[in-house]
Design a protein around this motif. Structure first.
Motif, short mmCIF file in Angstrom:
data_model
loop_
_atom_site.label_atom_id
_atom_site.label_comp_id
_atom_site.label_asym_id
_atom_site.label_seq_id
_atom_site.Cartn_x
_atom_site.Cartn_y
_atom_site.Cartn_z
N SER A 3 0.80 -1.12 -0.05
CA SER A 3 0.03 0.06 0.01
C SER A 3 1.09 1.23 0.08
O SER A 3 0.47 2.23 -1.01
CB SER A 3 -1.01 -0.10 1.08
OG SER A 3 -1.83 -1.14 1.15
N TYR A 7 1.03 4.04 -2.97
CA TYR A 7 0.75 5.20 -2.62
C TYR A 7 1.76 6.35 -3.26
O TYR A 7 1.54 7.60 -3.66
CB TYR A 7 0.51 5.35 -1.07
CG TYR A 7 0.45 6.97 -0.67
CD1 TYR A 7 -0.64 7.76 -0.66
CD2 TYR A 7 1.74 7.57 0.08
CE1 TYR A 7 -0.63 9.03 -0.04
CE2 TYR A 7 1.62 8.81 0.54
CZ TYR A 7 0.62 9.43 0.59
OH TYR A 7 0.34 10.73 1.21
N SER A 8 2.93 5.76 -3.02
CA SER A 8 4.25 6.62 -3.40
C SER A 8 4.30 6.83 -4.64
O SER A 8 4.58 7.96 -5.21
CB SER A 8 5.53 5.83 -2.91
OG SER A 8 5.46 5.93 -1.33
N ASN A 11 1.47 9.34 -5.95
CA ASN A 11 1.93 10.62 -5.54
C ASN A 11 3.10 11.08 -6.58
O ASN A 11 2.98 12.23 -6.97
CB ASN A 11 2.54 10.66 -4.25
CG ASN A 11 1.19 10.71 -3.18
OD1 ASN A 11 0.00 11.03 -3.59
ND2 ASN A 11 1.82 10.64 -1.89
N PRO A 129 -12.45 10.78 -1.59
CA PRO A 129 -11.89 9.66 -2.06
C PRO A 129 -12.76 8.78 -2.72
O PRO A 129 -13.96 8.65 -2.45
CB PRO A 129 -11.13 8.92 -0.86
CG PRO A 129 -11.42 10.07 0.36
CD PRO A 129 -12.37 11.07 0.14
N PHE A 136 -5.99 7.64 -1.21
CA PHE A 136 -5.10 8.65 -1.70
C PHE A 136 -5.77 8.92 -3.47
O PHE A 136 -5.25 9.77 -4.13
CB PHE A 136 -3.83 8.24 -2.03
CG PHE A 136 -3.46 6.90 -2.45
CD1 PHE A 136 -3.55 6.79 -3.84
CD2 PHE A 136 -3.43 5.97 -1.83
CE1 PHE A 136 -3.28 5.42 -4.32
CE2 PHE A 136 -2.95 4.60 -2.12
CZ PHE A 136 -3.11 4.19 -3.43
N THR A 138 -8.49 10.42 -5.23
CA THR A 138 -9.76 11.27 -5.09
C THR A 138 -10.05 11.64 -6.50
O THR A 138 -9.49 11.36 -7.66
CB THR A 138 -9.16 12.54 -4.36
OG1 THR A 138 -8.02 13.17 -5.40
CG2 THR A 138 -8.48 12.47 -2.92
N ARG A 141 -7.67 14.15 -8.41
CA ARG A 141 -6.43 13.39 -8.87
C ARG A 141 -6.74 12.44 -10.31
O ARG A 141 -6.05 12.52 -11.38
CB ARG A 141 -5.90 12.29 -8.00
CG ARG A 141 -5.20 13.20 -6.88
CD ARG A 141 -4.44 12.22 -5.83
NE ARG A 141 -3.44 13.04 -5.09
CZ ARG A 141 -2.64 12.60 -4.34
NH1 ARG A 141 -2.50 11.16 -4.38
NH2 ARG A 141 -1.78 13.36 -3.73
N GLN A 210 -3.55 20.75 -6.30
CA GLN A 210 -3.14 19.68 -5.59
C GLN A 210 -2.06 20.12 -4.58
O GLN A 210 -1.82 19.58 -3.37
CB GLN A 210 -2.35 18.90 -6.42
CG GLN A 210 -1.43 17.75 -6.10
CD GLN A 210 -2.48 16.62 -5.20
OE1 GLN A 210 -3.66 16.32 -5.88
NE2 GLN A 210 -2.00 15.89 -4.52
#
Length: 289
Positions: A3, A7-8, A11, A129, A136, A138, A141, A210
């Protein structure tokens, strides 16, 4: 662990999109206009602040359309008054001009909107979300990624199928020849500069939603955007996009596991690419060899 990695990566992908949009505009202006535009990041910030100003009147979607166009108008004025007289001269002149212009514009932004950062308010439904598991992810995004795909696709379609796009590509290959054929190269360069500034304006609005707004938002993204061009290959628009995404994702992953090296990794990637393939991943042969 999975996860955190996901996530990284996501991003990093989002930040890489900003690098890619900026690098596209920089690459266009560098290719035909021969200008290393250090003021590009400030035009990006200007697009975000214009959107911030007009959003209460036209809404988020309206500002997304109007703000880049207003930024283009300002960019065309700068091109006509300051940059056009330097065409054909040593590129160092335009580099120094745009470097000084970036500092002046950033100070003007501080004077008009203040030195303190401003929040860019998004519609509530875009902040939510889309999944409890992938918190993360959303709506904003997803919209950001879709807008980038549409804008990038439209740019490549214009360059491939429209008359002015074909002339821009021809001018990149041989500007003197198309000038001899009767093409108005001053108009062509102005149009090309305007397209590059439009991409900066779009990037500014998306980044504001953002990252929030600050006068230095553009200057913090300008150097990685130049790195994206070098990694992807000078002269290749596809390479600029690829380079932006690569360094964005690499920076995102590094930030999760080794935050101190978040910025350093961008330049390490550039160094490795230049050693192995000096022209960049998709660059034109002979530019650096």
């Amino acid at each position: 662990m999975e996860s955190l990695l996901l996530y990284s990566v996501f991003n990093g992908l989002v930040v890489g999109i900003f690098y890619a949009l900026m690098a596209l505009g920089l690459s266009l202006i560098l290719g035909l206009n021969g200008v290393i535009n250090f003021a590009h990041g400030t035009f990006m910030a200007l697009g975000g602040y214009i959107a911030f100003t007009i959003e209460p009147y036209v809404g988020f979607w309206g500002s997304l359309i109007v703000a880049p166009l207003l930024t283009v108008i300002l960019g065309l004025a700068v091109e006509r008054v300051l940059i056009r007289p330097l065409y054909g001269r040593d590129p160092l002149f335009s580099l120094l001009l745009t470097f000084g212009l970036a500092m002046i514009m950033e100070d003007l932004i501080r004077t008009i909107w203040g030195a303190v950062g401003r929040p860019f308010v998004l519609p509530g439904y875009l902040n939510a979300p889309l999944s409890n598991t992938f918190f993360f992810l959303t709506g904003y995004r997803v919209v950001l990624i879709l807008i980038t795909i549409v804008v990038t696709g439209a740019l490549f379609a214009v360059l491939r199928y429209s008359r002015i796009g074909i002339r821009i590509r021809a001018g990149n290959a041989d500007l003197e020849t198309i000038s001899a054929m009767g093409v108005n190269i001053f108009f062509l360069r102005a149009a090309n500069f305007g397209i590059g500034i439009f991409l900066a304006g779009v990037a500014g609005i998306l980044a504001a939603g953002q990252l929030g707004l600050s006068p230095s938002i553009g200057s913090s993204l300008i150097m990685p955007s130049f790195v994206a061009i070098i990694v992807g290959g000078v002269g290749s628009l596809v390479g600029s996009v690829l380079g932006g995404l690569i360094i964005g994702i690499a920076s995102g992953i590094t930030a999760a596991f080794f935050p101190v090296a978040q910025e350093v990794v961008i330049y390490v990637i550039m160094a490795i690419v230049l050693v192995i393939r000096p022209r960049g991943l998709l660059g034109q042969e002979g530019l650096f060899e």
